[in-house]
Design a protein around this motif. Structure first.
Motif, PDB file in Angstrom:
ATOM      1  N   PHE A 190       0.818  -1.216   0.000  1.00 22.07           N
ATOM      2  CA  PHE A 190       0.000   0.000   0.000  1.00 22.07           C
ATOM      3  C   PHE A 190       0.853   1.267   0.000  1.00 22.07           C
ATOM      4  O   PHE A 190       0.489   2.269  -0.610  1.00 22.07           O
ATOM      5  N   GLY A 191       1.984   1.220   0.683  1.00 20.05           N
ATOM      6  CA  GLY A 191       2.831   2.405   0.761  1.00 20.05           C
ATOM      7  C   GLY A 191       3.241   2.939  -0.598  1.00 20.05           C
ATOM      8  O   GLY A 191       3.387   4.151  -0.779  1.00 20.05           O
ATOM      9  N   VAL A 192       3.403   2.041  -1.573  1.00 23.07           N
ATOM     10  CA  VAL A 192       3.853   2.494  -2.888  1.00 23.07           C
ATOM     11  C   VAL A 192       2.788   3.325  -3.590  1.00 23.07           C
ATOM     12  O   VAL A 192       3.106   4.117  -4.488  1.00 23.07           O
ATOM     13  N   ILE A 193       1.515   3.163  -3.194  1.00 20.39           N
ATOM     14  CA  ILE A 193       0.449   3.951  -3.813  1.00 20.39           C
ATOM     15  C   ILE A 193       0.653   5.435  -3.523  1.00 20.39           C
ATOM     16  O   ILE A 193       0.556   6.283  -4.413  1.00 20.39           O
ATOM     17  N   PHE A 194       0.969   5.768  -2.285  1.00 24.18           N
ATOM     18  CA  PHE A 194       1.182   7.167  -1.941  1.00 24.18           C
ATOM     19  C   PHE A 194       2.548   7.671  -2.414  1.00 24.18           C
ATOM     20  O   PHE A 194       2.763   8.872  -2.526  1.00 24.18           O
ATOM     21  N   SER A 195       3.459   6.763  -2.698  1.00 23.14           N
ATOM     22  CA  SER A 195       4.753   7.188  -3.235  1.00 23.14           C
ATOM     23  C   SER A 195       4.611   7.720  -4.653  1.00 23.14           C
ATOM     24  O   SER A 195       5.471   8.463  -5.129  1.00 23.14           O
ATOM     25  N   THR A 196       3.515   7.353  -5.351  1.00 26.52           N
ATOM     26  CA  THR A 196       3.330   7.817  -6.728  1.00 26.52           C
ATOM     27  C   THR A 196       3.218   9.340  -6.791  1.00 26.52           C
ATOM     28  O   THR A 196       3.645   9.949  -7.779  1.00 26.52           O
ATOM     29  N   MET A 197       2.681   9.954  -5.751  1.00 30.95           N
ATOM     30  CA  MET A 197       2.574  11.416  -5.726  1.00 30.95           C
ATOM     31  C   MET A 197       3.958  12.035  -5.657  1.00 30.95           C
ATOM     32  O   MET A 197       4.249  13.046  -6.302  1.00 30.95           O
ATOM     33  N   GLY A 198       4.811  11.422  -4.851  1.00 27.12           N
ATOM     34  CA  GLY A 198       6.172  11.918  -4.736  1.00 27.12           C
ATOM     35  C   GLY A 198       6.966  11.690  -6.003  1.00 27.12           C
ATOM     36  O   GLY A 198       7.690  12.583  -6.459  1.00 27.12           O
ATOM     37  N   ILE A 199       6.836  10.499  -6.590  1.00 23.31           N
ATOM     38  CA  ILE A 199       7.579  10.182  -7.816  1.00 23.31           C
ATOM     39  C   ILE A 199       7.200  11.152  -8.929  1.00 23.31           C
ATOM     40  O   ILE A 199       8.069  11.714  -9.607  1.00 23.31           O
ATOM     41  N   SER A 200       5.909  11.354  -9.132  1.00 22.59           N
ATOM     42  CA  SER A 200       5.471  12.252 -10.202  1.00 22.59           C
ATOM     43  C   SER A 200       5.848  13.700  -9.928  1.00 22.59           C
ATOM     44  O   SER A 200       6.110  14.472 -10.859  1.00 22.59           O
ATOM     45  N   SER A 201       5.911  14.076  -8.645  1.00 23.38           N
ATOM     46  CA  SER A 201       6.268  15.455  -8.279  1.00 23.38           C
ATOM     47  C   SER A 201       7.736  15.761  -8.547  1.00 23.38           C
ATOM     48  O   SER A 201       8.123  16.930  -8.574  1.00 23.38           O
ATOM     49  N   LEU A 202       8.543  14.720  -8.730  1.00 23.42           N
ATOM     50  CA  LEU A 202       9.966  14.928  -8.959  1.00 23.42           C
ATOM     51  C   LEU A 202      10.251  15.500 -10.344  1.00 23.42           C
ATOM     52  O   LEU A 202      11.254  16.181 -10.534  1.00 23.42           O
ATOM     53  N   PHE A 203       9.381  15.231 -11.317  1.00 22.43           N
ATOM     54  CA  PHE A 203       9.710  15.662 -12.684  1.00 22.43           C
ATOM     55  C   PHE A 203       8.546  16.267 -13.466  1.00 22.43           C
ATOM     56  O   PHE A 203       8.763  17.145 -14.311  1.00 22.43           O
ATOM     57  N   MET A 204       7.293  15.866 -13.188  1.00 19.41           N
ATOM     58  CA  MET A 204       6.183  16.316 -14.027  1.00 19.41           C
ATOM     59  C   MET A 204       5.889  17.819 -13.934  1.00 19.41           C
ATOM     60  O   MET A 204       5.659  18.460 -14.969  1.00 19.41           O
ATOM     61  N   PRO A 205       5.880  18.438 -12.728  1.00 18.04           N
ATOM     62  CA  PRO A 205       5.623  19.884 -12.686  1.00 18.04           C
ATOM     63  C   PRO A 205       6.647  20.683 -13.493  1.00 18.04           C
ATOM     64  O   PRO A 205       6.296  21.668 -14.152  1.00 18.04           O
ATOM     65  N   THR A 206       7.912  20.261 -13.466  1.00 19.84           N
ATOM     66  CA  THR A 206       8.948  20.961 -14.224  1.00 19.84           C
ATOM     67  C   THR A 206       8.717  20.819 -15.717  1.00 19.84           C
ATOM     68  O   THR A 206       8.787  21.802 -16.474  1.00 19.84           O
ATOM     69  N   ILE A 207       8.414  19.600 -16.167  1.00 24.17           N
ATOM     70  CA  ILE A 207       8.201  19.351 -17.595  1.00 24.17           C
ATOM     71  C   ILE A 207       6.999  20.137 -18.114  1.00 24.17           C
ATOM     72  O   ILE A 207       7.073  20.812 -19.151  1.00 24.17           O
ATOM     73  N   THR A 208       5.879  20.060 -17.395  1.00 24.73           N
ATOM     74  CA  THR A 208       4.680  20.780 -17.853  1.00 24.73           C
ATOM     75  C   THR A 208       4.875  22.294 -17.752  1.00 24.73           C
ATOM     76  O   THR A 208       4.315  23.051 -18.552  1.00 24.73           O
ATOM     77  N   GLY A 209       5.691  22.736 -16.782  1.00 30.88           N
ATOM     78  CA  GLY A 209       5.984  24.166 -16.668  1.00 30.88           C
ATOM     79  C   GLY A 209       6.723  24.672 -17.895  1.00 30.88           C
ATOM     80  O   GLY A 209       6.421  25.760 -18.415  1.00 30.88           O
ATOM     81  N   ILE A 210       7.677  23.892 -18.384  1.00 24.45           N
ATOM     82  CA  ILE A 210       8.424  24.260 -19.588  1.00 24.45           C
ATOM     83  C   ILE A 210       7.493  24.288 -20.798  1.00 24.45           C
ATOM     84  O   ILE A 210       7.538  25.204 -21.627  1.00 24.45           O
ATOM     85  N   ILE A 211       6.601  23.283 -20.900  1.00 26.15           N
ATOM     86  CA  ILE A 211       5.659  23.220 -22.024  1.00 26.15           C
ATOM     87  C   ILE A 211       4.737  24.438 -22.025  1.00 26.15           C
ATOM     88  O   ILE A 211       4.495  25.063 -23.065  1.00 26.15           O
ATOM     89  N   ALA A 212       4.229  24.808 -20.834  1.00 26.91           N
ATOM     90  CA  ALA A 212       3.321  25.952 -20.731  1.00 26.91           C
ATOM     91  C   ALA A 212       4.048  27.266 -20.993  1.00 26.91           C
ATOM     92  O   ALA A 212       3.453  28.224 -21.498  1.00 26.91           O
ATOM     93  N   ASP A 213       5.324  27.327 -20.655  1.00 26.41           N
ATOM     94  CA  ASP A 213       6.104  28.549 -20.875  1.00 26.41           C
ATOM     95  C   ASP A 213       6.454  28.745 -22.342  1.00 26.41           C
ATOM     96  O   ASP A 213       6.665  29.880 -22.794  1.00 26.41           O
ATOM     97  N   LYS A 214       6.540  27.658 -23.110  1.00 19.42           N
ATOM     98  CA  LYS A 214       7.071  27.753 -24.458  1.00 19.42           C
ATOM     99  C   LYS A 214       6.057  27.469 -25.569  1.00 19.42           C
ATOM    100  O   LYS A 214       6.106  28.100 -26.633  1.00 19.42           O
ATOM    101  N   TRP A 215       5.142  26.520 -25.376  1.00 18.54           N
ATOM    102  CA  TRP A 215       4.384  26.042 -26.519  1.00 18.54           C
ATOM    103  C   TRP A 215       2.859  26.081 -26.392  1.00 18.54           C
ATOM    104  O   TRP A 215       2.170  26.341 -27.367  1.00 18.54           O
ATOM    105  N   ILE A 216       2.306  25.778 -25.232  1.00 22.81           N
ATOM    106  CA  ILE A 216       0.857  25.613 -25.114  1.00 22.81           C
ATOM    107  C   ILE A 216       0.297  26.558 -24.045  1.00 22.81           C
ATOM    108  O   ILE A 216       0.910  26.730 -22.984  1.00 22.81           O
ATOM    109  N   ASN A 217      -0.868  27.118 -24.306  1.00 23.34           N
ATOM    110  CA  ASN A 217      -1.539  27.926 -23.286  1.00 23.34           C
ATOM    111  C   ASN A 217      -1.699  27.123 -22.003  1.00 23.34           C
ATOM    112  O   ASN A 217      -2.085  25.952 -22.045  1.00 23.34           O
ATOM    113  N   ALA A 218      -1.411  27.748 -20.880  1.00 24.83           N
ATOM    114  CA  ALA A 218      -1.444  27.041 -19.601  1.00 24.83           C
ATOM    115  C   ALA A 218      -2.826  26.465 -19.314  1.00 24.83           C
ATOM    116  O   ALA A 218      -2.948  25.332 -18.815  1.00 24.83           O
TER     117      ALA A 218
END
Length: 447
Positions: free
Chosen positions: A28-56
């Protein structure tokens, strides 16, 4: 709606995992780890996409629709390992929308000539209202242990995604013309802050305390729900409406956030962070000794204390980063703070707690005779048999159970968490040296 679509299952998924699916607690612990794993890289990637190519707002809408699709698919999953991957995909879609929602709000307010500092907090408080509303709806519709919680999240996320296409346009800015390295674009330059002893200490403590938040989100509701094993508590209001009881924690958030300026001006950032840590000690300690009857006041008090534990650390910690870094890397440093708490801290807390609870604090009963300590009368025996039936467990002719019943030692689980945070708090007070600076005073005065 941003937080409604998350809270519809976040607090209650443990009931679905342990109660409905009867999956292994160690996983069960790994289920809540998914929030941490995704937080390591997804906000940065989508931030770059919104800054450069697509309306936020368009990217925000697309991500919520994709999140809705994964929520609709979750109830079809019958394997805990597959469930992990689907939740991870869902979190990769959802977690970056938190940052995007703030960005869209700031842009819209600025374009409307509003004061962001003054006007955003009253708007943001509705996020907490949405979180509470989702918890109440999931509980009152009888969905806290069923797959319906995912459908509630999916339908609301689909609505939010479609609605978001109508939001004011937040076009890519492309304001920065200077050339940047790939590391700078990803905000990795802020990791240089670890070369500063005090900042390194702060980020390490942030990671350890970030783990505490995952513990209360992951196990709070199932802890209250499992009191129904005892006949004396079976019909308790607290058990039937455990999610509503826990929503007091979020209500408390909205109240304690108003007290932060007073505490910061009176005690300073270091001691407000320390107060937050000791509030976590109370949060877990009161859970350890609370119950739905005579000690209900402990559970209620624990929920009230949560507001102080959560708000005081997150806001004072953010303020510490704001006043301890240069404008050039300030945004990246704030991202690093969130990465340490919601990223590495979440992964650390989720994985370790899941393994620890399963190995040291769970008893696996395989025979009806071994459950005799829960039976003091014929009525208790009838209750126990009904409890097992609701768990999908039948009693064989020789008294063996068709499937092991796992019962968690919540008292010692919460005590272990209490000791964990207490040690962190004491060490923090002793080794983290920090005094008020003029920049801090000015920043606090703006609160």
């Amino acid at each position: 709606m941003q937080f409604f679509v998350w809270a519809a299952w976040l607090i209650t998924i443990a009931n679905y995992w342990f109660g409905t699916k009867q999956w292994d607690g160690a996983d069960f612990g790994v289920i809540f780890s998914t929030m941490g794993i995704s937080s390591l890289f997804m906000p940065t990637i989508t931030g770059i996409i919104a800054d450069k190519w697509i309306n936020a707002e368009k990217l925000y809408a697309i991500l919520h629709i994709l999140y809705a699709a994964t929520m609709f698919y979750l109830p079809q999953v019958d394997n805990p390992h597959t469930f992990f991957w689907v939740i991870l995909v869902a979190m990769c879609f959802y977690m970056p929308t938190i940052a995007l929602s703030n960005s869209i709000s700031y842009t819209t307010l600025k374009n409307g000539n509003f004061d962001v500092v003054k006007n955003f907090p009253p708007i943001r408080v509705w996020g907490t209202v949405g979180f509470i509303a989702a918890m109440w709806i999931t509980n009152l519709t009888g969905s806290k242990a069923s797959a319906n919680q995912f459908y509630i999240a999916g339908v609301s996320a689909l609505f939010l995604g479609i609605y978001s296409f109508t939001l004011p346009a937040c076009k890519p800015q492309n304001l920065i013309s200077e050339k940047k390295t790939f590391a700078q674009k990803l905000g990795l330059e802020s990791f240089k802050l670890f070369a500063d002893y005090k900042m390194a200490l702060f980020f390490i403590f942030s990671m350890f305390l970030g783990a505490a938040l995952q513990l209360t989100n992951a196990y709070g509701d199932v802890f209250l729900d499992e009191f129904k094993l005892f006949p004396v508590f079976a019909e308790s209001f607290v058990i039937k409406y455990s999610t509503i009881i826990l929503s007091i924690s979020q209500i408390s958030e909205t109240l304690f956030i108003l007290a932060i300026p007073f505490f910061l001006k009176r005690f300073g950032i270091k001691w407000v962070i320390a107060i937050a840590m000791f509030a976590w000690v109370l949060r877990f300690g009161l859970f350890a000794f609370g119950d739905p009857s005579a000690n209900l006041w402990m559970i209620i008090t624990s929920c009230i204390v949560y507001g102080m534990a959560f708000d005081f650390f997150n806001i004072s910690g953010s303020l510490f980063v704001e006043t301890s870094t240069t404008p050039k890397i300030r945004s990246s440093a704030q991202g690093l703070f969130m990465m340490m708490t919601n990223g590495f801290g979440a992964v650390f807390g989720s994985l370790i707690s899941g393994w620890m609870i399963s190995k040291y604090f769970t008893t696996y009963y395989t025979n009806i005779g071994s459950l005799s300590k829960y039976v003091n009368s014929e009525a208790d025996n009838a209750h126990l048999l009904n409890f097992l039936k609701n768990k999908g467990i039948t009693v064989l002719q020789n008294g063996d159970l068709s499937r092991a019943l796992d019962v968690k030692d919540w008292h010692n689980i919460w005590l272990a968490f209490t000791i964990y945070v207490l040690v962190i708090a004491i060490v923090f007070v002793v080794i983290f040296k920090h005094k008020h600076t003029r920049a801090e005073v000015e920043a606090i005065n703006h609160l």
